[in-house]
Design a protein around this motif. Structure first.
Motif, PDB file in Angstrom:
ATOM      1  N   PHE A  33       0.756  -1.389   0.100  1.00 36.10           N
ATOM      2  CA  PHE A  33       0.228   0.017  -0.466  1.00 36.10           C
ATOM      3  C   PHE A  33       1.470   1.521  -0.373  1.00 36.10           C
ATOM      4  N   ALA A  34       1.567   1.360   1.122  1.00 33.12           N
ATOM      5  CA  ALA A  34       3.287   2.602   0.977  1.00 33.12           C
ATOM      6  C   ALA A  34       4.220   2.621  -0.754  1.00 33.12           C
ATOM      7  N   TRP A  35       3.797   1.753  -0.804  1.00 33.00           N
ATOM      8  CA  TRP A  35       4.251   2.100  -2.188  1.00 33.00           C
ATOM      9  C   TRP A  35       3.749   1.978  -3.145  1.00 33.00           C
ATOM     10  N   LEU A  36       2.662   2.135  -3.405  1.00 30.30           N
ATOM     11  CA  LEU A  36       1.659   2.559  -4.525  1.00 30.30           C
ATOM     12  C   LEU A  36       0.752   3.941  -3.578  1.00 30.30           C
ATOM     13  N   LEU A  37       0.572   4.101  -2.493  1.00 29.95           N
ATOM     14  CA  LEU A  37       0.571   5.888  -2.773  1.00 29.95           C
ATOM     15  C   LEU A  37       2.377   6.962  -3.091  1.00 29.95           C
ATOM     16  N   ILE A  38       3.506   6.108  -2.816  1.00 26.92           N
ATOM     17  CA  ILE A  38       4.907   6.538  -3.304  1.00 26.92           C
ATOM     18  C   ILE A  38       4.823   6.787  -4.599  1.00 26.92           C
ATOM     19  N   THR A  39       4.640   5.828  -5.179  1.00 26.03           N
ATOM     20  CA  THR A  39       4.810   5.983  -6.676  1.00 26.03           C
ATOM     21  C   THR A  39       3.695   6.603  -7.210  1.00 26.03           C
ATOM     22  N   SER A  40       2.528   6.722  -6.169  1.00 24.86           N
ATOM     23  CA  SER A  40       1.115   7.431  -7.499  1.00 24.86           C
ATOM     24  C   SER A  40       1.742   9.295  -6.964  1.00 24.86           C
ATOM     25  N   LEU A  41       2.829   9.298  -6.058  1.00 19.04           N
ATOM     26  CA  LEU A  41       3.075  11.058  -6.046  1.00 19.04           C
ATOM     27  C   LEU A  41       4.883  11.309  -6.902  1.00 19.04           C
ATOM     28  N   LYS A  42       4.904  10.371  -7.711  1.00 17.91           N
ATOM     29  CA  LYS A  42       6.569  10.574  -8.158  1.00 17.91           C
ATOM     30  C   LYS A  42       6.472  11.113  -8.817  1.00 17.91           C
TER      31      LYS A  42
ATOM     32  N   LYS B 145       2.984  -5.454  -9.413  1.00 15.99           N
ATOM     33  CA  LYS B 145       4.228  -5.189 -10.636  1.00 15.99           C
ATOM     34  C   LYS B 145       4.761  -3.546 -10.548  1.00 15.99           C
ATOM     35  N   LEU B 146       4.463  -2.634  -9.943  1.00 17.57           N
ATOM     36  CA  LEU B 146       5.392  -1.470  -9.387  1.00 17.57           C
ATOM     37  C   LEU B 146       6.225  -1.850  -8.596  1.00 17.57           C
ATOM     38  N   ILE B 147       6.184  -2.909  -7.761  1.00 14.01           N
ATOM     39  CA  ILE B 147       7.137  -3.308  -6.538  1.00 14.01           C
ATOM     40  C   ILE B 147       8.154  -4.077  -7.351  1.00 14.01           C
ATOM     41  N   PHE B 148       7.796  -4.426  -8.407  1.00 18.14           N
ATOM     42  CA  PHE B 148       8.947  -5.597  -8.866  1.00 18.14           C
ATOM     43  C   PHE B 148       9.341  -5.426 -10.287  1.00 18.14           C
ATOM     44  N   ASP B 149       8.814  -4.108 -10.456  1.00 22.23           N
ATOM     45  CA  ASP B 149       9.522  -2.801 -11.650  1.00 22.23           C
ATOM     46  C   ASP B 149      10.895  -2.960 -11.878  1.00 22.23           C
ATOM     47  N   LYS B 150      11.605  -3.358 -13.036  1.00 21.30           N
ATOM     48  CA  LYS B 150      12.885  -3.285 -12.786  1.00 21.30           C
ATOM     49  C   LYS B 150      13.620  -2.411 -12.228  1.00 21.30           C
ATOM     50  N   ASP B 151      13.439  -1.024 -13.011  1.00 20.07           N
ATOM     51  CA  ASP B 151      13.882   0.202 -12.845  1.00 20.07           C
ATOM     52  C   ASP B 151      13.740   1.074 -11.385  1.00 20.07           C
ATOM     53  N   ALA B 152      12.592   0.914 -11.516  1.00 15.74           N
ATOM     54  CA  ALA B 152      11.635   1.601 -10.357  1.00 15.74           C
ATOM     55  C   ALA B 152      11.370   1.284  -9.216  1.00 15.74           C
ATOM     56  N   GLY B 153      10.980  -0.043  -9.045  1.00 18.87           N
ATOM     57  CA  GLY B 153      10.396  -1.285  -8.472  1.00 18.87           C
ATOM     58  C   GLY B 153      11.115  -0.807  -6.092  1.00 18.87           C
ATOM     59  N   PRO B 154      11.114  -1.102  -5.494  1.00 20.28           N
ATOM     60  CA  PRO B 154      11.532  -1.543  -4.591  1.00 20.28           C
ATOM     61  C   PRO B 154      12.121  -2.426  -4.247  1.00 20.28           C
ATOM     62  N   ALA B 155      11.845  -3.586  -5.196  1.00 19.78           N
ATOM     63  CA  ALA B 155      12.581  -4.833  -4.951  1.00 19.78           C
ATOM     64  C   ALA B 155      14.182  -5.008  -5.686  1.00 19.78           C
ATOM     65  N   ASN B 156      13.853  -3.928  -6.398  1.00 11.70           N
ATOM     66  CA  ASN B 156      15.561  -4.368  -6.737  1.00 11.70           C
ATOM     67  C   ASN B 156      16.226  -2.968  -6.465  1.00 11.70           C
TER      68      ASN B 156
END
Lengths: 282, 329
Positions: A33-42, B145-156
């Motif tokens: 959830f946190a990452w969704l919010l963070i990405t939405s504000l990038k 999909k965002l979390i595991f994005d190759k460039d901008a994802g926190p997983a990487n």
């Protein structure tokens, strides 16, 4: 003396261990959830930054505005809302009605039919959806609301079961008094049992609304891209003309799509629990 | 006639168990059919008819558009059993099912045990763990999909912090793990079901076992697990059936170029059975072949359900007589 103290210490250590575990899992469960919010504000620049920017600077709140405008977000939201309201209302009424029949009436083949209701819980729904779609497209029901009206009217096996369980538990006296007064079963259902079932009705409405709001394959198959629901539009709408996904808009759009579901849940939690208590199917 | 209908209700009130009058029971049974009619009609029109329609198509080579469809007998079924792509998708689906079902069921029971302890804030944690389960599937898939994005994802990003090389998560073979994470995120639903089961276990039973000198682990294995087994079985069966027909998640995790969600871009490792079937219909226009594949799935699900239920009768301990809720008419 000594042993009591160590016992207490051990209990305390156990408790803090439990809390550490709970907090760790909670962090794991909430971080998406946190990452969704963070990405939405990038900003676009922050999205492309390497290494990953953990917190955007500054917050690009305008992404939410952009997510509304980049594709007709509100139009799709309206489609989702209309479909969800229609289907959940019809499905709730119909399931309560059918559930009452299974709970309070008798007829030949009843046990078999109830067995079939329970069996359809196990049926691969995705698999039946494809031929259903093919038939709908043959008879010209694609791109209309009729499929959802029909799905709604025929009720949901899960909700029928839920209502049946509820109505079975109500005292027989409620029925008998009404029969003495000369009521038929339709009046008994609508005037006495249905009003009694208000908490179940609320549960059913919330559950079926959430299901429909979340459904992906049905609108993907049955609605054209301008009439489709938010679920499908989110997965396809936020792309550059070259077909690359625009991640900050996807995140902002997803946040706005998820928010109503979460708010509904947090406000009406007790109704969800009523539903899940039945779903144990014992 | 009218005398009978009027007399009957009085009889109900007067005697505790009145002899069923013919007319009244006929009224009741007719009303019963009127009440279940919406479901029955819907079931026939929206489930049985489509299934039979698919069955008929499965014996033809129809593509849905041209009129030249021919009857081909069981050719489609024979082809399916020799089709390397089908067998591959079956293998991947089997592997996925065998991984995801034990993990989710086990995970949901462990979470339930954790939040069933008498500690402060357990309600808060229950809510928190359940929350991802209500997130619509599309949003959940897009989030991972965002979390595991190759460039901008926190997983990487984490890989980077640990000094490891970045991974292209959304391609084979790593995408299988992304799919697994996505599924595990939603075990809150199973947790609530398990929790309901745990809370139904009579406390006296657990205490009695403790008094008899059984250790915690033994109590768990010999009291909790057997009493929980109907619920475990239910979770396994629904888990298997849902895993066998998974389709949306692999399609959503695949690259979605050109504004279309399609089965054609799904990577081989997540090319599950239903994804493959979907492609037969909507990428290759092979409605007849796709229908044969659908029916194979129906049969497999039917057999699995039947087997598990049979097995269940032997392995599962029912605390409550399962017939007791059967007939109360």
């Amino acid at each position: 003396m000594m042993s009591i103290a160590t016992g207490r210490n051990r209990a305390r250590a156990r408790k803090s261990g439990t809390y550490a575990l709970l907090i760790g899992i909670a962090a794991l469960f909430t971080s998406p959830f946190a990452w969704l919010l963070i990405t939405s504000l990038k900003t676009e620049r922050s999205l492309g930054a390497f290494p990953v920017e953990w917190l955007p600077e500054p917050f690009a709140w305008e992404n939410y505005r952009a997510a509304l405008d980049y594709m007709p977000f509100l139009g799709h939201a309206q489609n989702s809302l209309v479909i969800a309201v229609i289907q959940s209302t019809l499905m709730t009424l119909s399931s309560a009605y059918v559930g009452f029949g299974f709970a309070r009436l008798r007829g030949r083949g009843k046990n078999l039919m109830f067995g079939v209701v329970m069996a359809t819980l196990m049926l691969p729904h995705v698999a039946t959806l494809i031929p259903t779609y093919l038939i709908f497209s043959k008879v010209g029901l694609v791109n209309t609301l009729w499929p959802w009206v029909m799905w709604g009217l025929s009720g949901s096996a899960f909700l029928i079961f839920m209502f049946r369980q509820y109505f079975v538990g109500l005292p027989i006296e409620m029925e008998e008094a009404a029969i003495l007064d000369g009521c038929g079963y339709f009046r008994i259902f609508f005037k006495i049992f249905l009003p009694q079932a208000k908490p179940m009705l609320a549960t059913s409405l919330i559950l079926s609304f959430t299901w429909t709001w979340s459904e992906f394959l049905q609108p993907l198959l049955l609605l054209s891209s301008d009439r489709t629901t938010l679920a499908v539009a989110l997965a396809t709408g936020y792309q550059t003309p070259q077909g690359a996904p625009i991640n900050n808009l996807i995140a902002a759009g997803s946040t706005m799509y998820v928010l109503p579901v979460i708010v509904l849940f947090v406000l009406l939690q007790r109704f969800y629990q009523a539903g899940s208590a039945t779903s144990g199917l014992k | 006639m009218s005398v009978q209908t009027e007399a009957r209700p009085v009889a109900v009130a007067a005697a505790p168990k009145p002899p069923p009058r013919k007319r009244w029971s006929r009224y009741r049974s007719r009303t019963f059919y009127a009440f279940v009619a919406p479901w029955l009609i819907g079931f026939l029109a929206l489930t049985v008819v489509p299934m039979l329609y698919a069955l008929r198509m499965s014996f033809t080579n129809t593509n849905g558009i041209s009129d030249k469809a021919r009857w081909v007998g069981i050719d489609n079924y024979v082809e399916a059993l020799h089709d390397a792509d089908v067998l591959h998708s079956l293998y991947r689906t089997g592997l996925f099912t065998l991984t995801v079902v034990p993990l989710t069921v086990l995970g949901s029971v462990l979470l339930a045990l954790l939040v069933n302890q008498p500690i402060r804030g357990k309600g808060f944690f229950r809510t928190l763990f359940y929350l991802p389960a209500i997130v619509p599937g599309v949003a959940a898939a897009l989030t991972w999909k965002l979390i595991f994005d190759k460039d901008a994802g926190p997983a990487n990003g984490v890989m980077e912090l640990l000094g490891l090389d970045p991974v292209t998560w959304l391609q084979d073979p790593a995408v299988s793990y992304v799919l697994l994470s996505l599924m595990l995120w939603g075990i809150g639903g199973g947790m609530l079901v398990s929790l309901a089961g745990l809370q139904d276990i009579p406390k006296e039973l657990l205490e009695a076992a403790r008094v008899d000198g059984a250790g915690k682990l033994r109590v768990f294995w010999h009291v909790t697990v057997p009493l929980l087994s109907p619920i475990l079985l239910f979770q396994v069966v629904t888990g298997v059936i849902n895993a066998l027909q998974i389709i949306a998640q692999p399609m959503l995790l695949a690259p979605s170029a050109g504004g279309v969600v399609s089965a054609a871009k799904v990577s081989p490792d997540t090319n599950m059975y239903m994804v493959h079937v979907y492609a037969q219909y909507f990428t290759f226009g092979r409605w007849g072949y796709g229908s044969a594949l659908l029916w194979l799935l129906f049969v497999v699900v039917l057999v699995i359900t039947f087997l598990v239920m049979r097995l269940g009768r032997r392995v599962v301990f029912y605390n409550v007589d399962p017939d007791s809720q059967g007939e109360k008419g």
